[in-house]
Scaffold this motif. Structure first.
Motif, short mmCIF file in Angstrom:
data_model
loop_
_atom_site.label_atom_id
_atom_site.label_comp_id
_atom_site.label_asym_id
_atom_site.label_seq_id
_atom_site.Cartn_x
_atom_site.Cartn_y
_atom_site.Cartn_z
N PRO A 1 -63.37 9.28 -5.85
CA PRO A 1 -62.93 8.07 -5.12
C PRO A 1 -62.74 6.89 -6.07
N GLU A 2 -61.83 5.99 -5.68
CA GLU A 2 -61.48 4.86 -6.55
C GLU A 2 -62.70 3.98 -6.84
N LYS A 3 -63.53 3.75 -5.82
CA LYS A 3 -64.70 2.90 -6.02
C LYS A 3 -65.62 3.49 -7.09
N GLN A 4 -65.78 4.79 -7.01
CA GLN A 4 -66.67 5.44 -7.98
C GLN A 4 -66.03 5.46 -9.37
N LYS A 5 -64.71 5.59 -9.41
CA LYS A 5 -64.03 5.55 -10.71
C LYS A 5 -64.29 4.22 -11.41
N ARG A 6 -64.28 3.12 -10.63
CA ARG A 6 -64.55 1.80 -11.23
C ARG A 6 -65.99 1.72 -11.74
N GLU A 7 -66.92 2.26 -10.94
CA GLU A 7 -68.32 2.25 -11.37
C GLU A 7 -68.51 3.05 -12.65
N HIS B 1 -68.77 14.75 -2.45
CA HIS B 1 -67.44 14.39 -1.97
C HIS B 1 -66.53 15.61 -1.92
N TYR C 1 -67.14 1.07 -15.60
CA TYR C 1 -68.10 0.03 -16.00
C TYR C 1 -69.29 0.65 -16.74
#
Length: 518
Positions: A120-126, A161, A129
């Motif tokens: 998921p995109e949110k997890q990709k950002r995490e 997921h 970081y």
């Protein structure tokens, strides 16, 4: 007169000041010694924190702890500080290098995770970081561990997921077979008391309807328990070796100290003996050369006084040497007694562990490992004395139907009862072990060919006559037995294979019978 009183008054005042100065100096010494002792204890405790990282460093720190028990040895300790500082620097550099390598490994793992397209995109950002955070170097292990935990969390979220929308896996016969094999393996492993309830729950779950996810979880739980037991044994072994290392280091230091004191005392004794001999020679010369009685008495008395003083010094030296020797021996006795206690405790634990490792946890009969050990022992005895030696293999007839019709827990109870029946049917010199599943192996020495059939049929009948009641239904359980006697130029494993083949024939000849391989 007035002047004399003034002088006396001044002397008294000076004495008072001197006593006050001495009291103040004594208080300062006590305060200094107290603070120094606290510092020594702190350093000693600090060395324990470094224990277990490097063997050479452990030896040096053990020596440091031993020497810091008394103020007299502080000068000796100062000589070791250079080596200790070098070792500590090397250890710090080693840990720093390891942390840097670990940081590089984490970075590689993050790159692998970023290649998963379904993340998921949110997890990709995490994760991105998190990868930036890895550019900062680690200074301690405590900075590294949370990063590993966070990375594991990413893996778990990605797996969840990907699996949440998948269909439930189909149960295949191979999955049931794997579950059955896991139950059999669990039965042959002895777990700690605090683990047995958890293991029992796993066994009961696996005996019912198999679920693939639970099967995987059961494997993971059993593996975790086994790894925990291995880690505990390893830790116990390391603790004992560390204790042994510390004790041997302390004893070595005591022996070295005793040797150094002995050498110094020997030198002083040699000097005193030379001085005594010189005094005696001088007395002899005085007696020979002096003709005046009064002068002779005076000189002899003077020389004897000197001689007595030298002898007193020698006696004081010997007393001091004896005191140091007693102290060293007492210190070694204390260290060795502590080591002896540690060794005895560890030996008892090893003995209990070895005993449990040779015992089948379900039936309390010897297990396969114990059987192989006993077979080797009996084979050596046979080679020396050539007395008859029989191997018999017994198998419970239709045991699967007991599990299928009445449940695995009932099957386990049946195994336990039959195991005790087999054991009670044999003499002390005879041996029975659980080979696996519902198979048992008996080792029977010193029985003639004419008597073996009667003995094994007695065993078979004893099992057959057990009054089994399953769900208020009386059931007769029987066993089939195959046996073979070891022959000239045959290995005992070959005898076992012939007995197993005889059992196979008995199973195919209506069961509940004994067949001997002639």
């Amino acid at each position: 007169m007035t002047g004399t009183k003034a002088v006396a008054s001044q002397v008294t005042l000076l004495k008072q000041k001197l006593q006050s100065a001495r009291a103040a100096l004594s208080e300062l010494d006590e305060d200094r010694n107290s603070k120094l002792q606290a510092l020594l204890q702190f350093i000693s405790h600090l060395t324990l924190v470094c224990k277990g990282q490097n063997l050479e460093l452990d030896n040096k720190l053990a020596k440091l702890r031993h020497n810091l028990t008394t103020f007299e040895k502080i000068d000796e300790v100062m000589l070791d500080f250079i080596d200790l500082e070098r070792l500590l620097k090397n250890q710090y550099n080693h840990v720093t290098t390891q942390l840097e390598d670990s940081r590089a490994s984490l970075t590689k793992l993050v790159k692998q995770i970023q290649r998963v397209d379904s993340t998921p995109e949110k997890q990709k950002r995490e994760i991105a970081y998190f990868k930036k955070e890895l550019n900062k170097p680690f200074h301690t292990v405590w900075e590294y561990i949370p990063k590993v935990e966070q990375l594991i969390g990413f893996y778990e979220e990605i797996l969840q997921h990907q699996l949440k929308d998948e269909d439930k896996l189909v149960i295949l016969p191979k999955h049931r077979q794997i579950a059955h094999e896991l139950v059999q393996m669990i039965a042959e492993i002895d777990f700690r008391k605090d683990q047995r309830d958890q293991v029992l729950v796993i066994k009961e779950q696996l005996k019912g309807e198999v679920d693939i996810e639970y099967l995987l979880e059961a494997h993971q739980q059993i593996l975790t328990l086994m790894l925990d037991n291995i880690a505990r044994e390893k830790t116990a072994s390391q603790e004992f070796l560390f204790a042994l290392n510390d004790t041997l280091s302390a004893v070595r230091e005591v022996v070295n100290d005793s040797l150094n004191h002995s050498q110094r005392s020997h030198q002083l004794k040699t000097q005193l003996n030379q001085e005594i001999n010189s005094r005696v020679d001088t007395v002899g010369e005085v007696v020979v050369e002096n003709n005046d009685i009064d002068s002779l008495k005076s000189q002899v008395t003077e020389q004897l006084a000197s001689l007595r003083a030298v002898l007193s010094r020698k006696e004081a030296l010997e007393q001091r040497e004896q005191a140091l020797l007693r102290k060293s021996i007492e210190s070694m006795r204390k260290e060795l007694n502590q080591l002896s206690h540690e060794a005895e405790t560890y030996k008892e634990r090893l003995f209990e562990q070895q005993k449990m490792n040779l015992l089948d946890t379900l039936t309390q009969l010897p297990n396969r490992a114990a059987l192989e050990e006993r077979m080797e022992q009996e084979f050596r005895h046979y080679q020396r004395h050539k007395n008859p030696l029989w191997i018999a293999v017994a198998d419970i007839d239709h045991f699967k139907s007991i599990n299928d019709n009445f449940g695995h827990s009932t099957g386990d109870k049946a195994l336990q009862v039959i195991s005790m029946a087999l054991k009670n049917s044999l003499r002390d010199t005879e041996f029975v072990a659980r080979f696996g599943g519902e198979e048992f192996v008996m080792i029977i020495p010193d029985v003639s060919s004419s008597d073996i059939v009667q003995l094994l049929n007695r065993v078979r009948e004893k099992v057959k006559n057990i009054p089994f009641m399953f769900k208020n239904q009386k059931i007769t359980v029987t066993v089939s037995i195959g046996a073979a006697k070891i022959i000239e130029n045959e290995q005992i494993q070959e005898t076992f294979e012939r007995a197993d083949a005889a059992l196979y024939r008995a199973k195919h000849q209506s069961r509940d019978r004994v067949i001997i391989d002639e």
